[in-house]
Design a protein around this motif. Structure first.
Motif, PDB file in Angstrom:
ATOM      1  N   ASP A 166       0.834  -1.211   0.000  1.00 20.52           N
ATOM      2  CA  ASP A 166       0.000   0.000   0.000  1.00 20.52           C
ATOM      3  C   ASP A 166       0.865   1.257   0.000  1.00 20.52           C
ATOM      4  O   ASP A 166       0.564   2.224  -0.708  1.00 20.52           O
ATOM      5  N   VAL A 167       1.909   1.254   0.816  1.00 20.00           N
ATOM      6  CA  VAL A 167       2.775   2.433   0.908  1.00 20.00           C
ATOM      7  C   VAL A 167       3.422   2.722  -0.445  1.00 20.00           C
ATOM      8  O   VAL A 167       3.489   3.871  -0.895  1.00 20.00           O
ATOM      9  N   VAL A 168       3.884   1.668  -1.124  1.00 19.04           N
ATOM     10  CA  VAL A 168       4.479   1.844  -2.448  1.00 19.04           C
ATOM     11  C   VAL A 168       3.438   2.388  -3.426  1.00 19.04           C
ATOM     12  O   VAL A 168       3.704   3.327  -4.189  1.00 19.04           O
ATOM     13  N   ALA A 169       2.236   1.816  -3.394  1.00 23.21           N
ATOM     14  CA  ALA A 169       1.196   2.181  -4.358  1.00 23.21           C
ATOM     15  C   ALA A 169       0.723   3.625  -4.185  1.00 23.21           C
ATOM     16  O   ALA A 169       0.581   4.359  -5.167  1.00 23.21           O
ATOM     17  N   VAL A 170       0.483   4.037  -2.946  1.00 25.25           N
ATOM     18  CA  VAL A 170      -0.024   5.405  -2.751  1.00 25.25           C
ATOM     19  C   VAL A 170       1.064   6.435  -3.026  1.00 25.25           C
ATOM     20  O   VAL A 170       0.772   7.582  -3.394  1.00 25.25           O
ATOM     21  N   THR A 171       2.334   6.035  -2.870  1.00 28.21           N
ATOM     22  CA  THR A 171       3.425   6.940  -3.214  1.00 28.21           C
ATOM     23  C   THR A 171       3.530   7.106  -4.725  1.00 28.21           C
ATOM     24  O   THR A 171       3.666   8.217  -5.236  1.00 28.21           O
ATOM     25  N   ARG A 172       3.420   5.997  -5.436  1.00 29.13           N
ATOM     26  CA  ARG A 172       3.569   6.018  -6.897  1.00 29.13           C
ATOM     27  C   ARG A 172       2.366   6.654  -7.583  1.00 29.13           C
ATOM     28  O   ARG A 172       2.503   7.369  -8.576  1.00 29.13           O
ATOM     29  N   TYR A 173       1.151   6.401  -7.076  1.00 31.54           N
ATOM     30  CA  TYR A 173      -0.075   6.867  -7.730  1.00 31.54           C
ATOM     31  C   TYR A 173      -0.816   7.896  -6.869  1.00 31.54           C
ATOM     32  O   TYR A 173      -2.042   7.939  -6.856  1.00 31.54           O
ATOM     33  N   ARG A 174      -0.072   8.733  -6.174  1.00 34.69           N
ATOM     34  CA  ARG A 174      -0.687   9.679  -5.245  1.00 34.69           C
ATOM     35  C   ARG A 174      -1.561  10.718  -5.954  1.00 34.69           C
ATOM     36  O   ARG A 174      -2.458  11.304  -5.331  1.00 34.69           O
ATOM     37  N   ALA A 216      -5.620   1.893  -4.571  1.00 38.03           N
ATOM     38  CA  ALA A 216      -4.494   1.920  -3.627  1.00 38.03           C
ATOM     39  C   ALA A 216      -4.828   2.748  -2.388  1.00 38.03           C
ATOM     40  O   ALA A 216      -4.603   2.305  -1.252  1.00 38.03           O
ATOM     41  N   TRP A 217      -5.332   3.939  -2.585  1.00 37.10           N
ATOM     42  CA  TRP A 217      -5.655   4.803  -1.449  1.00 37.10           C
ATOM     43  C   TRP A 217      -6.786   4.223  -0.601  1.00 37.10           C
ATOM     44  O   TRP A 217      -6.747   4.296   0.630  1.00 37.10           O
ATOM     45  N   PHE A 218      -7.782   3.645  -1.265  1.00 33.73           N
ATOM     46  CA  PHE A 218      -8.910   3.067  -0.528  1.00 33.73           C
ATOM     47  C   PHE A 218      -8.429   1.980   0.425  1.00 33.73           C
ATOM     48  O   PHE A 218      -8.775   1.971   1.617  1.00 33.73           O
ATOM     49  N   PHE A 219      -7.596   1.065  -0.085  1.00 35.62           N
ATOM     50  CA  PHE A 219      -7.177  -0.054   0.761  1.00 35.62           C
ATOM     51  C   PHE A 219      -6.062   0.319   1.728  1.00 35.62           C
ATOM     52  O   PHE A 219      -5.915  -0.320   2.774  1.00 35.62           O
ATOM     53  N   PHE A 220      -5.297   1.337   1.414  1.00 32.94           N
ATOM     54  CA  PHE A 220      -4.334   1.829   2.401  1.00 32.94           C
ATOM     55  C   PHE A 220      -5.072   2.341   3.635  1.00 32.94           C
ATOM     56  O   PHE A 220      -4.721   2.000   4.774  1.00 32.94           O
ATOM     57  N   LEU A 221      -6.118   3.130   3.411  1.00 32.40           N
ATOM     58  CA  LEU A 221      -6.908   3.648   4.536  1.00 32.40           C
ATOM     59  C   LEU A 221      -7.644   2.528   5.262  1.00 32.40           C
ATOM     60  O   LEU A 221      -7.714   2.512   6.500  1.00 32.40           O
ATOM     61  N   ILE A 222      -8.185   1.570   4.508  1.00 28.98           N
ATOM     62  CA  ILE A 222      -8.887   0.445   5.122  1.00 28.98           C
ATOM     63  C   ILE A 222      -7.933  -0.390   5.976  1.00 28.98           C
ATOM     64  O   ILE A 222      -8.254  -0.765   7.109  1.00 28.98           O
ATOM     65  N   ASN A 223      -6.772  -0.704   5.418  1.00 31.04           N
ATOM     66  CA  ASN A 223      -5.853  -1.579   6.144  1.00 31.04           C
ATOM     67  C   ASN A 223      -5.331  -0.930   7.418  1.00 31.04           C
ATOM     68  O   ASN A 223      -5.113  -1.609   8.428  1.00 31.04           O
ATOM     69  N   LEU A 224      -5.131   0.384   7.391  1.00 33.79           N
ATOM     70  CA  LEU A 224      -4.775   1.077   8.632  1.00 33.79           C
ATOM     71  C   LEU A 224      -5.904   0.978   9.652  1.00 33.79           C
ATOM     72  O   LEU A 224      -5.665   0.785  10.851  1.00 33.79           O
ATOM     73  N   THR A 225      -7.142   1.112   9.168  1.00 37.44           N
ATOM     74  CA  THR A 225      -8.307   1.029  10.056  1.00 37.44           C
ATOM     75  C   THR A 225      -8.459  -0.372  10.639  1.00 37.44           C
ATOM     76  O   THR A 225      -8.921  -0.536  11.777  1.00 37.44           O
ATOM     77  N   LYS A 226      -8.064  -1.386   9.872  1.00 36.42           N
ATOM     78  CA  LYS A 226      -8.226  -2.775  10.309  1.00 36.42           C
ATOM     79  C   LYS A 226      -7.250  -3.175  11.407  1.00 36.42           C
ATOM     80  O   LYS A 226      -7.499  -4.149  12.136  1.00 36.42           O
ATOM     81  N   LEU A 227      -6.141  -2.463  11.541  1.00 33.12           N
ATOM     82  CA  LEU A 227      -5.129  -2.858  12.521  1.00 33.12           C
ATOM     83  C   LEU A 227      -5.692  -2.998  13.941  1.00 33.12           C
ATOM     84  O   LEU A 227      -5.455  -4.018  14.597  1.00 33.12           O
ATOM     85  N   PRO A 228      -6.421  -1.994  14.461  1.00 38.38           N
ATOM     86  CA  PRO A 228      -6.947  -2.173  15.821  1.00 38.38           C
ATOM     87  C   PRO A 228      -7.970  -3.300  15.939  1.00 38.38           C
ATOM     88  O   PRO A 228      -8.058  -3.943  16.993  1.00 38.38           O
ATOM     89  N   PHE A 229      -8.739  -3.559  14.864  1.00 36.66           N
ATOM     90  CA  PHE A 229      -9.691  -4.667  14.902  1.00 36.66           C
ATOM     91  C   PHE A 229      -8.940  -5.996  15.010  1.00 36.66           C
ATOM     92  O   PHE A 229      -9.306  -6.865  15.807  1.00 36.66           O
ATOM     93  N   SER A 230      -7.889  -6.162  14.206  1.00 29.98           N
ATOM     94  CA  SER A 230      -7.098  -7.393  14.256  1.00 29.98           C
ATOM     95  C   SER A 230      -6.399  -7.542  15.600  1.00 29.98           C
ATOM     96  O   SER A 230      -6.317  -8.640  16.157  1.00 29.98           O
TER      97      SER A 230
END
Length: 210
Positions: free
Chosen positions: A19-27, A138-152
């Motif tokens: 995700d970090v690579v993708a949002v950097t490349r396609y920001r 990329a941006w959608f799932f970067f934000l989602i995956n950050l949000t998922k961390l506390p749930f996991s």
């Protein structure tokens, strides 16, 4: 290699590297309007996915996700066939449809990091150009995956050994990212769309038969 619940947490950490690579490349290639339309259903989907993780067996989760993805792929194919030969502009999806997609994306990504095909089918339905497709996804799932961390973490899934596994796999993700960036420059739009649909269908089949 891992049970479904543990693999979800391990893959989440690996995906964040990509995700970090993708949002950097396609920001700059992101359509925030499409993302905002999904947000109302996202949190309920994450909560529903967390609950399903706590009550369903691994097999039941896989089969359910496979059926959902297969139905969505069939729906997208039907929509593409209906639009074929039509010059009418693609209309934005109504809010109930966006709410459903946001909920489905949140649920499937929480249960098995399988929200990618759901989001892909949504973006294809909006006739999004390939670079904007990749950037928005990329941006959608970067934000989602950050949000998922506390749930996991709340489910006790983020174990130290999974952090080590993510660290070991990170170089492979970087290689894959480089290949993806090269491919997106060369592939034609129609071939790109067919590849996305094929990947979604394949994901559904794998979930149903394994």
């Amino acid at each position: 290699m891992l049970p479904a619940r543990e693999s979800t947490a391990a893959l989440l950490l690996v995906l964040l590297v990509g995700d970090v690579v993708a949002v950097t490349r396609y920001r700059r290639d992101v359509d925030w309007r499409l993302i905002r339309g999904l947000l109302p259903g996202l949190l309920p989907g994450l909560v529903l996915g967390t609950w399903l993780l706590s009550v369903l067996s691994d097999t039941a989760m896989q089969r359910g996700l496979g059926v959902i993805l297969l139905l969505l792929t069939g729906l997208q194919l039907a929509m593409r066939r209906r639009r074929a030969g039509s010059d009418a502009p693609v209309r934005p999806w109504p809010w109930p449809a966006r709410l459903g997609v946001g909920t489905a994306a949140g649920t499937t990504t929480m249960v098995a990091n399988a929200g990618g095909p759901v989001m892909a089918l949504y973006l294809l339905g909006q006739a999004v150009e390939k670079k904007r497709f990749v950037g928005t996804n990329a941006w959608f799932f970067f934000l989602i995956n950050l949000t998922k961390l506390p749930f996991s973490a709340g489910l006790g899934l983020l174990e130290p050994r999974l952090l080590l596994l993510a660290l070991v796999l990170a170089p492979c993700v970087l290689v894959g990212a480089a290949l993806g960036i090269t491919l997106i420059k060369r592939i034609r739009q129609q071939a790109f769309e067919l590849a996305v649909l094929g990947a979604a269908a394949l994901s559904a089949v794998v979930l149903l038969v394994t």
